[in-house]
Design an enzyme around this catalytic site. Structure first.
Site, mmCIF file in Angstrom:
data_model
loop_
_atom_site.group_PDB
_atom_site.id
_atom_site.type_symbol
_atom_site.label_atom_id
_atom_site.label_comp_id
_atom_site.label_asym_id
_atom_site.label_seq_id
_atom_site.Cartn_x
_atom_site.Cartn_y
_atom_site.Cartn_z
ATOM 1 N N SER A 156 -15.410 -0.625 38.609
ATOM 2 C CA SER A 156 -15.928 -0.137 37.337
ATOM 3 C C SER A 156 -17.353 -0.628 37.072
ATOM 4 O O SER A 156 -17.685 -1.797 37.312
ATOM 5 C CB SER A 156 -15.016 -0.595 36.196
ATOM 6 N N PHE A 157 -18.176 0.272 36.536
ATOM 7 C CA PHE A 157 -19.516 -0.082 36.091
ATOM 8 C C PHE A 157 -19.561 -0.371 34.585
ATOM 9 O O PHE A 157 -20.626 -0.653 34.042
ATOM 10 C CB PHE A 157 -20.504 1.056 36.405
ATOM 11 N N SER A 158 -18.405 -0.306 33.923
ATOM 12 C CA SER A 158 -18.388 -0.525 32.475
ATOM 13 C C SER A 158 -18.913 -1.904 32.069
ATOM 14 O O SER A 158 -19.619 -2.013 31.061
ATOM 15 C CB SER A 158 -16.975 -0.302 31.932
ATOM 16 N N LYS A 203 -3.550 5.149 30.819
ATOM 17 C CA LYS A 203 -4.018 5.844 29.612
ATOM 18 C C LYS A 203 -2.899 6.484 28.796
ATOM 19 O O LYS A 203 -3.056 6.664 27.579
ATOM 20 C CB LYS A 203 -5.057 6.906 29.993
ATOM 21 N N GLU A 208 -6.113 10.951 15.395
ATOM 22 C CA GLU A 208 -5.512 12.283 15.483
ATOM 23 C C GLU A 208 -5.918 12.987 16.762
ATOM 24 O O GLU A 208 -5.103 13.638 17.426
ATOM 25 C CB GLU A 208 -5.915 13.122 14.274
ATOM 26 N N ASP A 264 -13.118 9.826 26.457
ATOM 27 C CA ASP A 264 -13.383 10.507 27.733
ATOM 28 C C ASP A 264 -13.781 11.964 27.559
ATOM 29 O O ASP A 264 -14.779 12.425 28.120
ATOM 30 C CB ASP A 264 -12.137 10.449 28.631
ATOM 31 N N GLY A 317 -7.518 20.280 39.549
ATOM 32 C CA GLY A 317 -6.822 19.026 39.305
ATOM 33 C C GLY A 317 -6.029 19.083 38.011
ATOM 34 O O GLY A 317 -6.422 19.763 37.056
ATOM 35 N N GLY A 356 -4.413 15.954 36.824
ATOM 36 C CA GLY A 356 -4.075 14.559 36.569
ATOM 37 C C GLY A 356 -4.438 14.137 35.162
ATOM 38 O O GLY A 356 -4.712 14.958 34.276
ATOM 39 N N ALA A 407 -7.034 12.876 33.824
ATOM 40 C CA ALA A 407 -8.349 13.193 33.278
ATOM 41 C C ALA A 407 -8.439 14.626 32.769
ATOM 42 O O ALA A 407 -9.309 14.956 31.960
ATOM 43 C CB ALA A 407 -9.423 12.964 34.345
#
Length: 280
Positions: A21-23, A72, A84, A108, A132, A134, A136
Site C-alpha cells: 500500500s502507498f496509503s 471491506k 447511507e 472508493d 470483473g 469482485g 471493487a
C-alpha cells in the site's frame, strides 16, 4: 518530517496483504503539508482476526482507519453507524472513530468517479462495460447507476458472480445491469480485477477488444504498472483516452483524510500528492 509525540493521533490501513500500500506515504505527506499531528501506518490483519483488530482499534483510540481487501464487506458488522451511501454500496473502506463510536464510509467509488471526471470521461448517458465482479465492482456499479449511466454490463469469468452483483444493483437502486455484452461498442471500459498488476504484468483480463473504437475510453483500477496490458491493448485498438488507477488512489485517500481529520484540503493538493508522493 513532522514530530511524533504524545499528542499524535493514529491512523492506519488494514488488509491482507497490505505491505504494497502507498496509503501511508500519501496520508503522512498530507499531514506534514497541513501541519496536522497524525501518523498513518499499514497493519496486516488476517480475516480470522478482523473482529479483534477492530476492537483493538477502538480500545487504543485510533482516530481512523482505511480497510482494504479482503475486509471491506465483513468489517461492516463491526461499525456502530454506516453512512447511507456506504450501505447502498455494500462495503466500507473508511472508518472514523468519534468518541469511541465507529462510523463507516466508502470513498472508493467517488474516488474512482472523480478520477474519470478529471480526465474528461463522462458516465452519464454512456454505455459502460465493466470487467470483473469482485469487491471493487459493486460500489462503482451502484454509483454509476445513480449517476445516470445509459447501460452497465458486467463481464466476469464466473458468471454467477456477475449475476449476483447485477441482482444487488437491481435490488438496491432499481437499475438493470447486463451480464453479457450485447452492444457492438462501449463508451467506457473498466478493469476492476487485479489481473495485470505488478509483479504479474503480462496478464490481461479481456481477450476481445472489438468493443473499442475511437470514441471509447478505458480505465484500469491498477496503478502499478502505469500502463497495464489492458490499457495498452485498448489504446492500440483506438481508445481516445486510457486512465490507470492512480487518480482513484489519490482521490479516495483525500476524501478519507478529510473524514479522519475534519480538514478541508486545499485546491492543488491532488497535483502536489501526484508529484511529491508518486513522482507524476
Amino acid at each position: 518530517m513532522f514530530e511524533i509525540n504524545g499528542h499524535t493521533k493514529q491512523l492506519a490501513i488494514i488488509g491482507d496483504p497490505v505491505e504494497h500500500s502507498f496509503s501511508p506515504q500519501m496520508h503522512n505527506y498530507i499531514s506534514e503539508r497541513m501541519g496536522n499531528n497524525y501518523v498513518y501506518t499499514a497493519l496486516e490483519v488476517k480475516p480470522e482476526h478482523l473482529g479483534d483488530a477492530v476492537r483493538g482499534f477502538r480500545a487504543m483510540n485510533f482516530a481512523g482507519m482505511n480497510i482494504t481487501a479482503p475486509h471491506k464487506f465483513e468489517v461492516m458488522q463491526y461499525m456502530d453507524e454506516i453512512s447511507e451511501q456506504a450501505r447502498q454500496f455494500g462495503s466500507v473502506n473508511t472508518c472514523v472513530n468519534r468518541g469511541g463510536r465507529l462510523y463507516g464510509y466508502n470513498t472508493d467509488a467517488h474516488g474512482f468517479y472523480k478520477s474519470l471526471l478529471r480526465e474528461g470521461i463522462a458516465v452519464k448517458g454512456k454505455d459502460i462495460l465493466i470487467v470483473g465482479a469482485g469487491g471493487a465492482t459493486q460500489p462503482v456499479a451502484v454509483l454509476f447507476a445513480l449517476e445516470g449511466a445509459k447501460s452497465i454490463t458486467i463481464m466476469n469469468r464466473t458468471l454467477v458472480n456477475a449475476q449476483r452483483l447485477a441482482a444487488y444493483v437491481q435490488k438496491t437502486v432499481g437499475y438493470t445491469v447486463s451480464v453479457q455484452p450485447a452492444l457492438p461498442r462501449y463508451d467506457l471500459m473498466i478493469n476492476t480485477t487485479s489481473v495485470g498488476m505488478s509483479p504479474n504484468v503480462e496478464g490481461c483480463p479481456l481477450a476481445d477488444f472489438s468493443f473499442v473504437d475511437e470514441n471509447t475510453a478505458a480505465a484500469d483500477m491498477i496503478y502499478n504498472p502505469e500502463e497495464t496490458v489492458f490499457l495498452r491493448r485498448a489504446r492500440e485498438h483506438g481508445a481516445w483516452k486510457t486512465v490507470n488507477g492512480l487518480g482513484m488512489l489519490i482521490y479516495q485517500g483525500m476524501i478519507a483524510y478529510e473524514l479522519f481529520t475534519g480538514t478541508t484540503l486545499p485546491d492543488g493538493m491532488y497535483d502536489d500528492i501526484a508529484r511529491e508522493v508518486f513522482g507524476k
